[in-house]
Design a protein around this motif. Structure first.
Motif: not given
Length: 309
Positions: A159-165, A190-196, A241-247
């Motif tokens: 049940g795993i898909t991309p862009d899950l926490t 911690v990856d330099p390409d990560s933005a949270v 902070w969370g995302s626009r769609n919440g999850d």
């Protein structure tokens, strides 16, 4: 008719009245009786026959001991083999038990740590109000196309898909980057390409986290606040902070780390806070992937109420 010959109890005699040839003379019998009586008397006293007995014992005793020693191995040989087989069986049993105890000792710490991690995931699912799919880290770093990624043993069939926490019992780990049917690649925070998107829990100020690409004790994140006039304090806790769609890609309220220092960027005329992450990225094992409630999975899912499905 001739009368039967008269017989008396005693020594048989021939026609001449003399004792028969097969019968010992009366004097010899009397002498033997006297000799036996004499030996019995002497035996009672013990003084006369003791030297003879000792002499016979000194001669016969060693011969008996030698004979017994020579015969004993052959007599006891079957029992020796039986004892040997029994000892071998007991030794094999003890060795197996010892190996089992050693294995338990070796894995006790691992089992205890994994149990603590799983209990932490259960608590996190309850605190965040989300379902989690447990997974284990099976690859890290160099085998991936990114410098700070890990591979987990759960994929689309779970049940795993991309862009899950992705998180563990300490805090935020990262987000799912791509999946196969049985595995998924996770981009670490911690990856330099990560933005949270993040906020300081004490005053709810918003900002953005970026990684430095370092793992272990040297892992650090940089937090740039939206309001550049705000200066966070040391040991302030930072959460997502969370995302626009919440999850996705990040749930709101997941602990990330705490402020360890603040510095000014002259070039960008802004202030940045250095964040020490709660997660030890060099020791990742059990993680949880946040999935929508009711997601179909081929493995057990920790529900938002802490129960297993």
């Amino acid at each position: 008719m001739k009368p039967f010959p008269q017989r008396r109890y005693g020594l048989a005699r021939n026609e001449g009245g003399e004792p028969g040839r097969g019968t010992p003379p009366r004097s010899l019998v009397l002498a033997l009786v006297l000799a036996c009586a004499s030996l019995m008397v002497l035996d009672q006293s013990g003084s006369v026959l003791d030297p003879a007995r000792r002499a016979v014992g000194e001669v016969v005793g060693p011969a008996q001991s030698f004979t017994a020693g020579a015969v004993r191995p052959f007599v006891e040989l079957p029992g020796w083999f039986e004892d040997k087989d029994q000892m071998r069986g007991e030794l094999a049993s003890l060795e197996a038990e010892n190996d089992q105890l050693r294995s338990q000792v070796r894995t006790t710490d691992l089992d205890r740590n994994r149990l603590a991690e799983f209990e932490g995931l259960t608590a996190a699912a309850t605190d965040l109000g989300t379902a989690l799919v447990p997974a284990r880290v099976i690859g890290i770093g160099a085998s991936q196309s990114f410098s700070a990624t890990v591979t987990i043993d759960a994929g689309s069939s779970s049940g795993i898909t991309p862009d899950l926490t992705v998180l563990n019992n300490d805090g935020l780990v990262g987000r799912v980057l791509r999946v196969t049917s049985t595995t998924a690649t996770v981009l670490l925070v911690v990856d330099p390409d990560s933005a949270v998107g993040a906020r300081v829990a004490a005053d709810m100020e918003l900002g953005f986290l970026t990684g430095r690409g370092e793992l272990g004790d040297d892992a650090r994140l940089d937090l740039e606040l939206v309001d550049q006039t705000v200066v966070p304090r040391e040991r302030d806790v930072v959460v997502t902070w969370g995302s626009r769609n919440g999850d996705s890609p990040y749930l709101a309220g997941v602990p990330v780390g705490e402020v360890v220092s603040v510095y000014n960027s002259v070039r960008e005329t802004s202030q940045r806070a250095v964040i020490d992450p709660f997660v030890d990225f060099a020791a990742l094992d059990l993680v949880g992937v946040a999935v929508p409630s009711g997601t179909r999975s081929d493995r057990a899912v920790v529900e938002a109420d802490g129960s297993l499905r």
